[in-house]
Write a protein that holds these residues in place. Structure first.
Motif, PDB file in Angstrom:
ATOM      1  N   CYS A  15       0.830  -1.216   0.000  1.00 23.96           N
ATOM      2  CA  CYS A  15       0.000   0.000   0.000  1.00 23.96           C
ATOM      3  C   CYS A  15       0.861   1.261   0.000  1.00 23.96           C
ATOM      4  O   CYS A  15       1.960   1.271   0.540  1.00 23.96           O
ATOM      5  N   THR A  16       0.320   2.322  -0.572  1.00 22.19           N
ATOM      6  CA  THR A  16       1.037   3.593  -0.559  1.00 22.19           C
ATOM      7  C   THR A  16       1.066   4.189   0.844  1.00 22.19           C
ATOM      8  O   THR A  16       1.975   4.928   1.181  1.00 22.19           O
ATOM      9  N   ALA A  23      -5.457   1.848  -0.124  1.00 20.22           N
ATOM     10  CA  ALA A  23      -4.552   2.521  -1.058  1.00 20.22           C
ATOM     11  C   ALA A  23      -3.462   1.581  -1.570  1.00 20.22           C
ATOM     12  O   ALA A  23      -2.279   1.865  -1.430  1.00 20.22           O
ATOM     13  N   PRO A  24      -3.836   0.445  -2.186  1.00 18.79           N
ATOM     14  CA  PRO A  24      -2.795  -0.460  -2.690  1.00 18.79           C
ATOM     15  C   PRO A  24      -2.117   0.095  -3.936  1.00 18.79           C
ATOM     16  O   PRO A  24      -2.728   0.788  -4.730  1.00 18.79           O
ATOM     17  N   ALA A  32     -10.735  -5.970   2.787  1.00 15.89           N
ATOM     18  CA  ALA A  32      -9.680  -6.057   3.793  1.00 15.89           C
ATOM     19  C   ALA A  32     -10.325  -6.515   5.087  1.00 15.89           C
ATOM     20  O   ALA A  32     -11.206  -5.844   5.618  1.00 15.89           O
ATOM     21  N   ASP A  33      -9.901  -7.665   5.558  1.00 14.34           N
ATOM     22  CA  ASP A  33     -10.387  -8.222   6.808  1.00 14.34           C
ATOM     23  C   ASP A  33      -9.168  -8.381   7.716  1.00 14.34           C
ATOM     24  O   ASP A  33      -8.566  -9.450   7.800  1.00 14.34           O
ATOM     25  N   PRO A  35      -6.729  -8.891  10.746  1.00 13.51           N
ATOM     26  CA  PRO A  35      -5.460  -9.126  10.075  1.00 13.51           C
ATOM     27  C   PRO A  35      -5.436 -10.456   9.327  1.00 13.51           C
ATOM     28  O   PRO A  35      -4.417 -11.143   9.317  1.00 13.51           O
ATOM     29  N   ALA A  36      -6.528 -10.826   8.705  1.00 13.76           N
ATOM     30  CA  ALA A  36      -6.628 -12.167   8.133  1.00 13.76           C
ATOM     31  C   ALA A  36      -6.578 -12.234   6.610  1.00 13.76           C
ATOM     32  O   ALA A  36      -6.045 -13.188   6.056  1.00 13.76           O
ATOM     33  N   ARG A  37      -7.125 -11.238   5.919  1.00 15.05           N
ATOM     34  CA  ARG A  37      -7.266 -11.379   4.459  1.00 15.05           C
ATOM     35  C   ARG A  37      -7.263 -10.011   3.781  1.00 15.05           C
ATOM     36  O   ARG A  37      -7.932  -9.083   4.237  1.00 15.05           O
ATOM     37  N   LEU A  38      -6.522  -9.910   2.686  1.00 13.89           N
ATOM     38  CA  LEU A  38      -6.483  -8.706   1.866  1.00 13.89           C
ATOM     39  C   LEU A  38      -6.694  -9.145   0.422  1.00 13.89           C
ATOM     40  O   LEU A  38      -5.925  -9.957  -0.099  1.00 13.89           O
ATOM     41  N   ALA A  39      -7.749  -8.654  -0.206  1.00 15.27           N
ATOM     42  CA  ALA A  39      -8.066  -9.032  -1.579  1.00 15.27           C
ATOM     43  C   ALA A  39      -7.972  -7.798  -2.475  1.00 15.27           C
ATOM     44  O   ALA A  39      -8.619  -6.780  -2.231  1.00 15.27           O
TER      45      ALA A  39
END
Length: 106
Positions: A15-16, A23-24, A32-33, A35-39
């Protein structure tokens, strides 16, 4: 490292703003979940793609980060692009480097 620390390292790399998963770099945030998942997803002329990170806590100070990538390569140009990116092994190199950067950021 624990999952919260791994999550922060992941955001720092992709992310920026490491405090803002919306802001990827080079992608759009799908979900974004913490601290488990980022899609993430994206598209350009030759493909539509998704990059999904899943963080699995394997102990009090151990987290496994898995990266899944999905893509469609429509049309003739997409097939050529797929051969260049996937067929060459370049995609695998880039994803592994990204995961090493996350480990280094932790």
């Amino acid at each position: 490292m624990n999952r919260d620390r791994a999550w922060q390292a992941l955001l720092k790399v992709v992310c920026t703003d490491p405090n803002d998963p919306s802001a990827p770099r080079g992608f759009r945030l799908d979900s974004a979940d913490a601290p488990a998942r980022l899609a993430l997803s994206g598209r350009h002329w030759f493909s539509r793609y998704a990059l999904i990170f899943e963080l699995d806590e394997e102990g009090p100070s151990r987290t496994r980060i898995r990266a899944q990538s999905w893509a469609e390569f429509p049309g003739v140009h997409g097939k050529i692009y797929r051969a260049l990116v996937i067929g060459s092994g370049g995609h695998q190199v880039v994803v592994r480097r990204l995961l090493r950067q996350v480990a280094g950021a932790a």
